[in-house]
Enzyme design. Sequence first.
Site, PDB file in Angstrom:
ATOM      1  N   TYR A   1       9.170   8.030  -8.233  1.00 46.90           N
ATOM      2  CA  TYR A   1       9.975   7.663  -9.395  1.00 46.90           C
ATOM      3  C   TYR A   1       9.688   8.459 -10.666  1.00 46.90           C
ATOM      4  O   TYR A   1      10.218   8.154 -11.716  1.00 46.90           O
ATOM      5  CB  TYR A   1       9.845   6.171  -9.695  1.00 46.90           C
TER       6      TYR A   1
ATOM      7  N   GLU B   1      15.099   0.894 -13.290  1.00 49.30           N
ATOM      8  CA  GLU B   1      14.586   0.997 -11.918  1.00 49.30           C
ATOM      9  C   GLU B   1      13.817  -0.271 -11.589  1.00 49.30           C
ATOM     10  O   GLU B   1      13.395  -0.997 -12.498  1.00 49.30           O
ATOM     11  CB  GLU B   1      13.601   2.181 -11.807  1.00 49.30           C
TER      12      GLU B   1
ATOM     13  N   ASP C   1       5.812  -3.266  -6.542  1.00 48.18           N
ATOM     14  CA  ASP C   1       4.502  -3.903  -6.648  1.00 48.18           C
ATOM     15  C   ASP C   1       3.590  -3.346  -5.558  1.00 48.18           C
ATOM     16  O   ASP C   1       3.405  -3.959  -4.508  1.00 48.18           O
ATOM     17  CB  ASP C   1       4.681  -5.414  -6.497  1.00 48.18           C
TER      18      ASP C   1
ATOM     19  N   CYS D   1     -14.086 -33.576  11.143  1.00 45.76           N
ATOM     20  CA  CYS D   1     -13.025 -32.749  11.712  1.00 45.76           C
ATOM     21  C   CYS D   1     -11.854 -33.648  12.127  1.00 45.76           C
ATOM     22  O   CYS D   1     -12.059 -34.636  12.842  1.00 45.76           O
ATOM     23  CB  CYS D   1     -13.568 -31.981  12.924  1.00 45.76           C
TER      24      CYS D   1
ATOM     25  N   LYS E   1      10.524  -2.296 -10.477  1.00 44.92           N
ATOM     26  CA  LYS E   1       9.090  -2.057 -10.646  1.00 44.92           C
ATOM     27  C   LYS E   1       8.420  -2.471  -9.332  1.00 44.92           C
ATOM     28  O   LYS E   1       8.260  -3.663  -9.050  1.00 44.92           O
ATOM     29  CB  LYS E   1       8.549  -2.860 -11.832  1.00 44.92           C
TER      30      LYS E   1
ATOM     31  N   LYS F   1       8.377  -7.517 -17.029  1.00 47.97           N
ATOM     32  CA  LYS F   1       7.765  -8.164 -15.860  1.00 47.97           C
ATOM     33  C   LYS F   1       8.412  -9.519 -15.623  1.00 47.97           C
ATOM     34  O   LYS F   1       8.587 -10.304 -16.560  1.00 47.97           O
ATOM     35  CB  LYS F   1       6.264  -8.353 -16.092  1.00 47.97           C
TER      36      LYS F   1
ATOM     37  N   CYS G   1     -11.783 -33.419  16.224  1.00 53.68           N
ATOM     38  CA  CYS G   1     -12.840 -33.883  17.144  1.00 53.68           C
ATOM     39  C   CYS G   1     -13.847 -34.797  16.447  1.00 53.68           C
ATOM     40  O   CYS G   1     -14.825 -35.205  17.053  1.00 53.68           O
ATOM     41  CB  CYS G   1     -13.547 -32.687  17.775  1.00 53.68           C
TER      42      CYS G   1
ATOM     43  N   CYS H   1     -14.273 -28.645  20.241  1.00 56.19           N
ATOM     44  CA  CYS H   1     -13.163 -29.007  19.357  1.00 56.19           C
ATOM     45  C   CYS H   1     -11.881 -28.358  19.904  1.00 56.19           C
ATOM     46  O   CYS H   1     -11.788 -27.129  19.965  1.00 56.19           O
ATOM     47  CB  CYS H   1     -13.495 -28.518  17.949  1.00 56.19           C
TER      48      CYS H   1
ATOM     49  N   CYS I   1     -15.687 -26.783  11.102  1.00 56.37           N
ATOM     50  CA  CYS I   1     -16.092 -27.733  12.130  1.00 56.37           C
ATOM     51  C   CYS I   1     -17.065 -26.966  13.026  1.00 56.37           C
ATOM     52  O   CYS I   1     -16.684 -25.956  13.628  1.00 56.37           O
ATOM     53  CB  CYS I   1     -14.887 -28.202  12.928  1.00 56.37           C
TER      54      CYS I   1
HETATM   55  S1  IVH Z   1       7.154   5.075 -14.245  1.00 61.17           S
HETATM   56  C1  IVH Z   1       4.554   7.417 -17.422  1.00 61.17           C
HETATM   57  N1  IVH Z   1       8.588   3.687 -12.597  1.00 61.17           N
HETATM   58  O1  IVH Z   1       4.063   0.386 -12.852  1.00 61.17           O
HETATM   59  C2  IVH Z   1       4.954   6.237 -16.634  1.00 61.17           C
HETATM   60  N2  IVH Z   1       6.293   3.109 -12.820  1.00 61.17           N
HETATM   61  O2  IVH Z   1       2.249   0.056 -15.665  1.00 61.17           O
HETATM   62  C3  IVH Z   1       5.205   6.487 -15.212  1.00 61.17           C
HETATM   63  N3  IVH Z   1       5.586   1.268 -11.319  1.00 61.17           N
HETATM   64  O3  IVH Z   1       1.439   2.685 -13.113  1.00 61.17           O
HETATM   65  C4  IVH Z   1       5.478   5.273 -14.450  1.00 61.17           C
HETATM   66  N4  IVH Z   1       7.525   0.947 -10.361  1.00 61.17           N
HETATM   67  O4  IVH Z   1       2.328   2.126 -10.792  1.00 61.17           O
HETATM   68  C5  IVH Z   1       7.365   3.857 -13.135  1.00 61.17           C
HETATM   69  N5  IVH Z   1       9.988   2.553 -11.132  1.00 61.17           N
HETATM   70  C6  IVH Z   1       8.790   2.736 -11.658  1.00 61.17           C
HETATM   71  C7  IVH Z   1       7.690   1.946 -11.273  1.00 61.17           C
HETATM   72  C8  IVH Z   1       6.443   2.154 -11.890  1.00 61.17           C
HETATM   73  C9  IVH Z   1       6.267   0.557 -10.421  1.00 61.17           C
HETATM   74  C10 IVH Z   1       4.173   1.036 -11.640  1.00 61.17           C
HETATM   75  C11 IVH Z   1       3.354   2.286 -11.733  1.00 61.17           C
HETATM   76  C12 IVH Z   1       2.778   2.275 -13.119  1.00 61.17           C
HETATM   77  C13 IVH Z   1       2.925   0.842 -13.515  1.00 61.17           C
HETATM   78  C14 IVH Z   1       3.181   0.753 -14.983  1.00 61.17           C
END
Ligand code: IVH
Length: 697
Positions: free
Chosen positions: A256, A144, A148, A437, A146, A343, A440, A461, A455
């Site tokens: 998720y 999946e 942000d 500046c 991740k 990551k 001006c 200005c 400034c």
């Molecule tokens: S699963 C038991 N799936 O990443 C674990 N986490 O350090 C449940 N995050 O705290 C998390 N996308 O905030 C999971 N597809 C994804 C995610 C995800 C982002 C974040 C989440 C978690 C951190 C992991």
Amino acid sequence: MAVHITYQQQQSCFKLLILIRYEQSEYDFKICEMNPGERILKLRETIEHHNDLYYVKSQPEIQDVEYDNLMKELISLEKQHPEYDDPNSPSQRVGNDTNNDFVQVRHDYPMLSLDNTYSPAEIADFEDRIRKIIPGEPIEYICELKYDGVSISLHYEHGRFIRAVTRGDGEKGDDVTANVRTIRSIPLNLKGKNIPAVFDIRGEIFLPRQGFEKMNKEREEAGEMLFANPRNAASGTLKIKNSSVVAKRPLDCYLYFIPGVEKDFTTHYESIMAASDWGFKVPPYIQKCSGLKEVFNFIELWYQDRSKLPFDIDGIVIKVNSYRQQQLLGFTAKSPRWAIAYKFKAQEAVTELLSIDYQVGRTGAVTPVANLRPVLLAGTTVKRASLHNADQIALLDIRIGDLVTIEKGGEIIPKITGVKLESRTPNLVPVGFINFCPECHTPLVRPEGEARHFCPNDTGCPPQIKGKLEHFVSRKAMDIGCAEVTIEQLYNAGLLKDVTGFYELTLEKLLQLERFAQKSADNLIKSIVASKQVPFERVLYAIGIRYVGETVAKKLASHFGGMDQLMQATQEQLVQVGEIGEVIAGSIVSYFSNPRNRELIEKLRDAGVQMSGSVASGKISDKLAGKNLVISGVFKNHSREELQAMIEAHGGKNQGSVNSNTHFVVAGEGMGPAKREKALKLGIPVISEDDFTGMIQ
Ligand code: IVH
């Protein structure tokens, strides 16, 4: 869809005669009878269905105007029938002005984090660890994105949304239910089969990039601090105490993970598909992988394509799909052994620093901007990058001609993260921050505790003056229809030295200018005249005091009631106002201590611009809804008229005399003894001016 409604009272019960457009047909009409309760339920269901189509499935079926009409009908019926109030009604998604307190709530299942890695080798180690515990079995993974954003736990009971709690320390988090309820893609009432009676579902709340950019643009126009990236903006938004502000921000949420449903499903994938059937927004970017080779392909794909997504991701999450295998693997103290986060490294490029420009904003803040040899980074050509401030330049010891590393992390504007010292030629000289500046030539100042240079020539200005003029006319301020080019033209013609200049413009003066025809001149003058009716809180926002954005202006207007009171307020009095901290208070005091600003206010007052009391014309909250108040005596901080306006602005009613319907008597000095006695006799609370302002804060 209701096109005509009449009400008939039958005994004590209302019956609605509703002419509804019949199902899909454009022209068929059918008359049906429903009582208001049934109609309210039907409307809620229909609106949530369209929310699901629009916000979750991105496949809207009706026009905005049709949706708005359904919502209007629902709101009107709910107002007439408070007995059907429901916090999970779609009408509640607009939030409310009540101050939320974020009480701490313990999670039913702890919110663990994931093990992080930046290297494919460590993913192979992750699989080795799995194979030690589960030898000889095929392992299926789910990959999946991740997201942000900010992780959130949603709690449902019997198909109804009950609570939303942030991660906090993993054991307990903040209850942010009121704010989360405003997120349209989060279902408030679930649909479908086999929904667990009570369960939590976890996901990530985020701001799509476009919404983030729009929000920051508005903040910039308002002179408010910018959010560094969408994640900060999302987490800042979730912590806002006023959920009606949150409702205006385009937060979204992907779900998720459902903890504790190993008995109901055999795999993680199945649970996510079921969540989708129940109405949750689950990510489409999810893939079953039968081995690490497929996992690495998924990672590579999204590493390349991540800039094509409308939101930020910072990696890939890899989960063992089978619940049986997950249970065999179990958890370490911190994280599950069945999942890992890969990551992404921030995307980087190396290019040459060609020169540095210094930009002066509306508030006088000077920002150094690097001009770079154009380079491709994360799908876009980068030519400029922010250098933030003098400290950043010194820290990097950056020199014109250097090769620099630029990075696009969570931030939209790329930043310079380093200098390739090994490639530096000896003739390059250190960059000193400018002292004057660039617009001006006034000597710059750096106030104590500020990282930026300013400034100070705010009245002379050009970019500061033009920026202030543009802000003054903007829609949320005085709403004067005057485009940027017109402001430039009027400024260059010497007709706009500051914002008071708008009120000295005449048709004759405008018609002498190039490009001004009778009609456009007429329109501008009309719009300026109309701006004199703009309520006080918007005037306060329009004059452009640093850190006084729309929300702060509203707070100040409601607390002080008028410009005169605000101008006299001390730092101590200002910080008494909810959400006004030392920095904002300091900026207000400093603004009004400048005689030129006071003169500007007087000129606006003479021109007929609203300087007080106008909060009443714009509703601020419902804090006093259904409450009758009597004002008696003379008050320290507000006139009686201002207090009356404040009562109305917060949904209350003013009463001339005390009677059994009175809820509060606001007592000032010299309150009539007869009134006090009557209030005491009827058991009506007699409160002070401070108690009253406390009530509406
Ligand atoms: S699963 C038991 N799936 O990443 C674990 N986490 O350090 C449940 N995050 O705290 C998390 N996308 O905030 C999971 N597809 C994804 C995610 C995800 C982002 C974040 C989440 C978690 C951190 C992991």
